[in-house]
Write a protein that holds these residues in place. Structure first.
Motif, PDB file in Angstrom:
ATOM      1  N   CYS A 162       6.392   0.437   2.843  1.00  0.00           N
ATOM      2  CA  CYS A 162       5.326   0.827   1.808  1.00  0.00           C
ATOM      3  C   CYS A 162       4.259  -0.425   1.640  1.00  0.00           C
ATOM      4  N   GLY A 163       5.192  -1.610   1.475  1.00  0.00           N
ATOM      5  CA  GLY A 163       4.169  -2.646   1.241  1.00  0.00           C
ATOM      6  C   GLY A 163       3.438  -3.278   2.468  1.00  0.00           C
ATOM      7  N   PHE A 164       3.859  -2.888   3.542  1.00  0.00           N
ATOM      8  CA  PHE A 164       3.370  -3.266   5.029  1.00  0.00           C
ATOM      9  C   PHE A 164       2.053  -2.423   5.090  1.00  0.00           C
ATOM     10  N   VAL A 165       2.154  -1.073   5.140  1.00  0.00           N
ATOM     11  CA  VAL A 165       1.134   0.011   4.996  1.00  0.00           C
ATOM     12  C   VAL A 165       0.274  -0.457   4.239  1.00  0.00           C
ATOM     13  N   ARG A 166       0.443  -0.564   2.996  1.00  0.00           N
ATOM     14  CA  ARG A 166      -0.525  -0.780   1.899  1.00  0.00           C
ATOM     15  C   ARG A 166      -1.323  -2.041   1.969  1.00  0.00           C
ATOM     16  N   SER A 167      -0.711  -3.121   2.737  1.00  0.00           N
ATOM     17  CA  SER A 167      -1.450  -4.145   2.603  1.00  0.00           C
ATOM     18  C   SER A 167      -2.174  -4.089   3.698  1.00  0.00           C
ATOM     19  N   ILE A 168      -2.207  -3.176   4.794  1.00  0.00           N
ATOM     20  CA  ILE A 168      -3.329  -2.917   5.772  1.00  0.00           C
ATOM     21  C   ILE A 168      -4.546  -2.130   5.227  1.00  0.00           C
ATOM     22  N   LYS A 169      -3.819  -0.896   4.647  1.00  0.00           N
ATOM     23  CA  LYS A 169      -4.920  -0.135   4.028  1.00  0.00           C
ATOM     24  C   LYS A 169      -5.790  -0.704   3.036  1.00  0.00           C
ATOM     25  N   GLU A 170      -5.326  -1.470   2.321  1.00  0.00           N
ATOM     26  CA  GLU A 170      -5.914  -2.171   1.061  1.00  0.00           C
ATOM     27  C   GLU A 170      -6.851  -3.306   1.397  1.00  0.00           C
ATOM     28  N   SER A 171      -6.639  -3.816   2.816  1.00  0.00           N
ATOM     29  CA  SER A 171      -7.234  -5.225   3.151  1.00  0.00           C
ATOM     30  C   SER A 171      -8.630  -4.803   3.223  1.00  0.00           C
ATOM     31  N   GLU A 172      -9.254  -5.907   3.468  1.00  0.00           N
ATOM     32  CA  GLU A 172     -11.020  -5.815   3.383  1.00  0.00           C
ATOM     33  C   GLU A 172     -11.264  -5.135   4.785  1.00  0.00           C
ATOM     34  N   ILE A 173     -10.411  -5.346   5.794  1.00  0.00           N
ATOM     35  CA  ILE A 173     -10.724  -4.950   7.120  1.00  0.00           C
ATOM     36  C   ILE A 173     -10.340  -3.314   7.246  1.00  0.00           C
ATOM     37  N   GLY A 174      -9.137  -2.976   6.608  1.00  0.00           N
ATOM     38  CA  GLY A 174      -8.855  -1.439   6.679  1.00  0.00           C
ATOM     39  C   GLY A 174      -8.381  -1.152   8.013  1.00  0.00           C
ATOM     40  N   PHE A 175      -7.840  -0.209   8.274  1.00  0.00           N
ATOM     41  CA  PHE A 175      -7.389   0.496   9.434  1.00  0.00           C
ATOM     42  C   PHE A 175      -6.939   1.814   9.416  1.00  0.00           C
ATOM     43  N   ASP A 176      -7.370   2.695  10.276  1.00  0.00           N
ATOM     44  CA  ASP A 176      -6.926   4.274  10.142  1.00  0.00           C
ATOM     45  C   ASP A 176      -5.848   4.420  11.063  1.00  0.00           C
ATOM     46  N   PHE A 177      -4.609   4.571  10.753  1.00  0.00           N
ATOM     47  CA  PHE A 177      -3.429   4.874  11.473  1.00  0.00           C
ATOM     48  C   PHE A 177      -3.390   5.785  12.326  1.00  0.00           C
ATOM     49  N   ALA A 178      -3.820   7.045  11.717  1.00  0.00           N
ATOM     50  CA  ALA A 178      -3.659   8.153  12.498  1.00  0.00           C
ATOM     51  C   ALA A 178      -4.082   8.210  14.014  1.00  0.00           C
ATOM     52  N   GLY A 179      -3.092   8.630  14.861  1.00  0.00           N
ATOM     53  CA  GLY A 179      -3.358   8.945  16.370  1.00  0.00           C
ATOM     54  C   GLY A 179      -3.288   7.544  16.989  1.00  0.00           C
ATOM     55  N   TYR A 199       2.580  -7.310  -1.158  1.00  0.00           N
ATOM     56  CA  TYR A 199       2.486  -5.877  -1.422  1.00  0.00           C
ATOM     57  C   TYR A 199       3.864  -5.181  -1.683  1.00  0.00           C
ATOM     58  N   GLN A 200       4.998  -5.792  -1.039  1.00  0.00           N
ATOM     59  CA  GLN A 200       6.140  -5.204  -1.256  1.00  0.00           C
ATOM     60  C   GLN A 200       6.508  -5.393  -2.717  1.00  0.00           C
ATOM     61  N   GLY A 201       6.235  -6.641  -3.041  1.00  0.00           N
ATOM     62  CA  GLY A 201       6.595  -6.844  -4.536  1.00  0.00           C
ATOM     63  C   GLY A 201       5.449  -6.037  -5.499  1.00  0.00           C
ATOM     64  N   ALA A 202       4.233  -5.883  -4.980  1.00  0.00           N
ATOM     65  CA  ALA A 202       3.596  -5.096  -5.831  1.00  0.00           C
ATOM     66  C   ALA A 202       3.986  -3.437  -6.027  1.00  0.00           C
ATOM     67  N   VAL A 203       4.951  -3.009  -4.885  1.00  0.00           N
ATOM     68  CA  VAL A 203       5.325  -1.740  -5.054  1.00  0.00           C
ATOM     69  C   VAL A 203       6.283  -1.901  -6.076  1.00  0.00           C
ATOM     70  N   SER A 204       7.189  -2.942  -6.073  1.00  0.00           N
ATOM     71  CA  SER A 204       8.564  -3.133  -6.932  1.00  0.00           C
ATOM     72  C   SER A 204       7.758  -3.152  -8.489  1.00  0.00           C
ATOM     73  N   PHE A 205       6.790  -4.002  -8.556  1.00  0.00           N
ATOM     74  CA  PHE A 205       6.445  -3.928  -9.912  1.00  0.00           C
ATOM     75  C   PHE A 205       5.710  -2.641 -10.456  1.00  0.00           C
ATOM     76  N   GLU A 206       5.176  -2.078  -9.628  1.00  0.00           N
ATOM     77  CA  GLU A 206       4.852  -0.388 -10.117  1.00  0.00           C
ATOM     78  C   GLU A 206       6.032   0.454 -10.348  1.00  0.00           C
ATOM     79  N   LEU A 207       7.106   0.059  -9.677  1.00  0.00           N
ATOM     80  CA  LEU A 207       8.256   0.959 -10.117  1.00  0.00           C
ATOM     81  C   LEU A 207       9.041   0.571 -11.217  1.00  0.00           C
ATOM     82  N   TRP A 208       8.936  -0.637 -11.500  1.00  0.00           N
ATOM     83  CA  TRP A 208       9.296  -1.226 -12.833  1.00  0.00           C
ATOM     84  C   TRP A 208       8.463  -0.986 -13.961  1.00  0.00           C
ATOM     85  N   THR A 209       7.365  -1.210 -13.998  1.00  0.00           N
ATOM     86  CA  THR A 209       6.338  -1.005 -15.092  1.00  0.00           C
ATOM     87  C   THR A 209       5.576   0.162 -15.282  1.00  0.00           C
ATOM     88  N   GLY A 210       5.616   0.907 -14.324  1.00  0.00           N
ATOM     89  CA  GLY A 210       4.616   2.225 -14.175  1.00  0.00           C
ATOM     90  C   GLY A 210       3.098   1.910 -14.081  1.00  0.00           C
TER      91      GLY A 210
END
Ligand SMILES: NC(=O)c1ccc[n+]([C@@H]2O[C@H](COP(=O)([O-])OP(=O)(O)OC[C@H]3O[C@@H](n4cnc5c(N)ncnc54)[C@H](OP(=O)(O)O)[C@@H]3O)[C@@H](O)[C@H]2O)c1
Length: 284
Positions: free
Chosen positions: A109-126, A257-268
């Protein structure tokens, strides 16, 4: 940061933990949001992991992160395991809900989010992905990419049977059949590089200065996005991508980002990504 009797504790269990960057960005995030939490690295030897997990309950920790060598061995001590962690057989995050411990894995999840939320962005589909590596990270990343609806994956790994094992796993667990295993010695064969959008290095090659580049410059320049998950240094792959003007990310991004996902699980709460990045001086 002021520690009181009310401060909520989150641990990092590893062996060793001395060089971990997680305390830096997790504590920076708590401080920025004014949350009364503290993140503490704890050296736990392999034979003590069961007792340490009991300690999460006994000491009423909010949760912990797990790093080498505990990500697999910890599973048998937990009350519940999230589906993705179960499939991969690894846990890097535990959440303590009133004494019940649930394990998660946040790398994919951290890997994908780091790309999606980067300035560059990337559409994975296809899209088509060329992946180097077939270890633990490669398993987590490919699962996450399939969920994002990529259409094809080339996998090239030093030990071919590990790539074949990953291909089998992707077919059985996700019904994803469009995986081509490329013999490591043929990885730069131009045939495979005509339609590649995203290149991912999920091997440990690049951790040491002088490590070889796994991809030729010519093949790299045809791709649209490059990701090297190695995070202990700026790798030759990242340098080459930048030199050629190809959008790219280095492993610190995935780490945060993997740490951010953990952070969100702990703190909501939504993780303050920019603050976390700044704390580890993330520039790529
Ligand atoms: N950025 C992040 O958040 C993050 C998270 C996790 C890991 N990582 C990094 O990702 C890398 C891989 O980690 P992992 O957990 O997946 O490790 P792993 O399970 O041990 O897998 C290591 C992978 O690297 C390959 N490899 C190792 N040495 C090689 C060499 N000399 N030449 C070619 N291939 C080689 C292995 O191939 P074989 O199958 O042939 O052994 C395997 O595919 C490490 O650098 C780690 O620090 C980054």
């Amino acid at each position: 940061m002021e520690i009181t009797g009310k401060t909520k504790v989150i641990g990092l269990f590893g062996y060793p933990v001395k060089h971990s960057l997680s305390p830096l960005f997790q504590n920076a995030a708590f401080q920025f949001l004014g949350l009364d939490y503290v993140y503490i690295p704890m050296e736990v030897s392999p034979e003590n992991i069961g007792k340490a997990v009991d300690g999460i309950r006994a000491l009423n920790f909010v949760g912990v992160n797990l790093t080498i060598p505990h990500k697999k061995t910890v599973l048998k001590y937990l009350d519940e395991i999230d589906e993705e962690a179960e499939v991969l057989g690894v846990v890097n995050t535990i959440v303590n809900k009133k004494g019940k411990l649930k394990g998660y894995t946040t790398d994919g999840c951290g890997f994908v989010r780091s790309i999606k939320e980067s300035e560059i962005g990337f559409d994975f589909a296809g899209k088509t992905v060329f992946l180097f590596g077939a270890g633990g990270s490669a398993w987590a990343i490919t699962g996450a990419l399939i969920r994002e609806k990529i259409s094809k994956i080339y996998i090239s790994n030093r030990t071919e049977k590990n790539a074949v094992l990953l291909k089998k796993h992707l077919s059985e667990k996700f019904g994803f059949k469009n995986v081509v295993v490329i013999p490591f010695e043929n990885r730069n064969d131009e045939r495979y590089w005509k339609d590649v959008h995203l290149v991912v290095n999920a091997t440990s090659v690049g951790m040491k200065k002088g490590d070889p580049l796994l991809i030729s410059e010519k093949n790299l320049t045809g791709s649209k996005f490059v990701y090297d998950i190695v995070y202990n240094r700026k790798t030759e792959l990242v340098i080459l991508a930048q030199k050629n003007g190809i959008p790219c990310l280095g492993g610190l991004s995935m780490l945060v980002y993997q740490g951010a996902v953990s952070f969100e699980l702990w703190t909501g709460k939504k993780a303050p990504i920019e603050i976390m990045k700044k704390s580890v001086l993330l520039t790529t």
